[in-house]
Scaffold this motif. Structure first.
Motif, PDB file in Angstrom:
ATOM      1  N   ARG A  81      -2.171  -4.122  -1.881  1.00 27.11           N
ATOM      2  CA  ARG A  81      -1.016  -4.328  -1.023  1.00 27.11           C
ATOM      3  C   ARG A  81      -1.414  -4.165   0.451  1.00 27.11           C
ATOM      4  N   LYS A  82      -0.567  -4.698   1.313  1.00 26.21           N
ATOM      5  CA  LYS A  82      -0.885  -4.760   2.740  1.00 26.21           C
ATOM      6  C   LYS A  82      -1.133  -3.376   3.327  1.00 26.21           C
ATOM      7  N   GLU A  83      -0.404  -2.373   2.839  1.00 30.28           N
ATOM      8  CA  GLU A  83      -0.589  -1.026   3.366  1.00 30.28           C
ATOM      9  C   GLU A  83      -1.996  -0.512   3.114  1.00 30.28           C
ATOM     10  N   ALA A  84      -2.544  -0.798   1.922  1.00 26.20           N
ATOM     11  CA  ALA A  84      -3.900  -0.358   1.598  1.00 26.20           C
ATOM     12  C   ALA A  84      -4.921  -1.066   2.485  1.00 26.20           C
ATOM     13  N   CYS A  85      -4.726  -2.371   2.680  1.00 24.56           N
ATOM     14  CA  CYS A  85      -5.635  -3.129   3.556  1.00 24.56           C
ATOM     15  C   CYS A  85      -5.590  -2.584   4.971  1.00 24.56           C
ATOM     16  N   ALA A  86      -4.392  -2.255   5.446  1.00 23.66           N
ATOM     17  CA  ALA A  86      -4.258  -1.726   6.802  1.00 23.66           C
ATOM     18  C   ALA A  86      -4.933  -0.363   6.936  1.00 23.66           C
ATOM     19  N   ASP A  87      -4.830   0.462   5.907  1.00 23.87           N
ATOM     20  CA  ASP A  87      -5.487   1.773   5.948  1.00 23.87           C
ATOM     21  C   ASP A  87      -7.004   1.618   6.074  1.00 23.87           C
ATOM     22  N   VAL A  88      -7.566   0.690   5.314  1.00 21.82           N
ATOM     23  CA  VAL A  88      -9.004   0.437   5.404  1.00 21.82           C
ATOM     24  C   VAL A  88      -9.354  -0.093   6.792  1.00 21.82           C
ATOM     25  N   ARG A 110      -2.317  -3.976  17.989  1.00 24.74           N
ATOM     26  CA  ARG A 110      -3.535  -3.386  17.411  1.00 24.74           C
ATOM     27  C   ARG A 110      -3.232  -2.288  16.398  1.00 24.74           C
ATOM     28  N   ARG A 111      -1.990  -1.811  16.400  1.00 22.61           N
ATOM     29  CA  ARG A 111      -1.617  -0.735  15.480  1.00 22.61           C
ATOM     30  C   ARG A 111      -0.648  -1.195  14.389  1.00 22.61           C
ATOM     31  N   LYS A 112      -0.229  -2.465  14.431  1.00 20.48           N
ATOM     32  CA  LYS A 112       0.753  -2.942  13.456  1.00 20.48           C
ATOM     33  C   LYS A 112       0.140  -3.070  12.069  1.00 20.48           C
ATOM     34  N   GLN A 113       0.835  -2.507  11.090  1.00 20.34           N
ATOM     35  CA  GLN A 113       0.297  -2.482   9.733  1.00 20.34           C
ATOM     36  C   GLN A 113       0.104  -3.878   9.159  1.00 20.34           C
ATOM     37  N   ALA A 114       1.103  -4.742   9.305  1.00 21.13           N
ATOM     38  CA  ALA A 114       1.002  -6.088   8.735  1.00 21.13           C
ATOM     39  C   ALA A 114      -0.131  -6.868   9.384  1.00 21.13           C
TER      40      ALA A 114
END
Length: 227
Positions: A81-88, A110-114
């Motif tokens: 999911r997008k949240e996991a990709c953003a965390d990485v 630069r900080r937006k999760q999506a």
């Protein structure tokens, strides 16, 4: 093409040296920077999503040879999911090298999760295009690391977990109420309150209603489990 010093440093953080550096440049270029001579990362994002999905599906099968499809599916969803990709993406500071238009820069792009999640998928696709599936697979497995082993704890999304907590105690399903909306139309911020019929509630703010609901549910569930 010669990469900038910032992108060379990102290559080192990523752990992959590009033979076709233009792929990396495209992967970090947001649609707000698109020009006649500059492609954005949307097509690479489309491909990267599929590469990531295949790597994770295979990794989960290899990690647990006895798990049924019903057990694997929520684990898979948690990993891709997008949240996991953003965390990485945050762990490798991908946001620092994103090429953004002025409006996105001013709104904290630069900080937006999506936006970070999309760019992470594009980077995976860039590695795939540059060096093939095995290189992309190795990259994903290294960057996702222990998440694959510990995904069971994160497999259920917070809204589902909170609803199950409430139902197990005889409460009605949680309500999610929008408390505020701020920011410009192209970068809104939503404040959502998750509440139970016993009066317990928590609020969270995020760039989408769905994300704010998830964060509010997580905050409320975390507090309730400590009571």
């Amino acid at each position: 093409m010669k990469l900038s010093a910032e992108l060379k440093a990102f290559e080192a953080r990523l752990g992959h040296e590009f033979q076709r550096p233009e792929l990396l440049v495209r992967a970090v270029t947001h649609g707000s920077m698109t020009t006649v001579n500059r492609e954005d990362n949307q097509r690479l994002e489309f491909l990267g999503d599929r590469v990531l999905g295949l790597v994770m599906a295979e990794a989960l099968l290899d990690d647990d040879g006895d798990a049924a499809e019903g057990q694997l599916a929520p684990r898979y969803n948690a990993l891709v999911r997008k949240e996991a990709c953003a965390d990485v993406a945050k762990e490798i500071d991908l946001g620092a090298v994103l090429k953004l238009g002025r409006s996105e820069m001013l709104s904290g792009g630069r900080r937006k999760q999506a936006l970070l999640g999309d760019a992470m998928e594009a980077v995976i696709a860039a590695v795939y295009r540059d060096a093939g599936f095995e290189a992309a697979k190795a990259l994903v497995l290294r960057l996702w690391g222990s998440r694959i082993k510990t995904v069971e704890a994160d497999a259920r999304d917070p809204k589902t977990a909170l609803q199950e907590w409430a139902q197990a105690r005889g409460f009605a399903p949680p309500d999610y109420v929008e408390q505020a909306r701020s920011g410009p139309d192209h970068a809104p911020q939503f404040t959502i309150e998750a509440r139970l019929d016993n009066g317990e509630a928590e609020r969270a703010t995020a760039g989408s209603k769905r994300q704010a609901e998830q964060l509010a549910a997580k905050a409320l569930l975390t507090r309730l489990q400590k009571l």
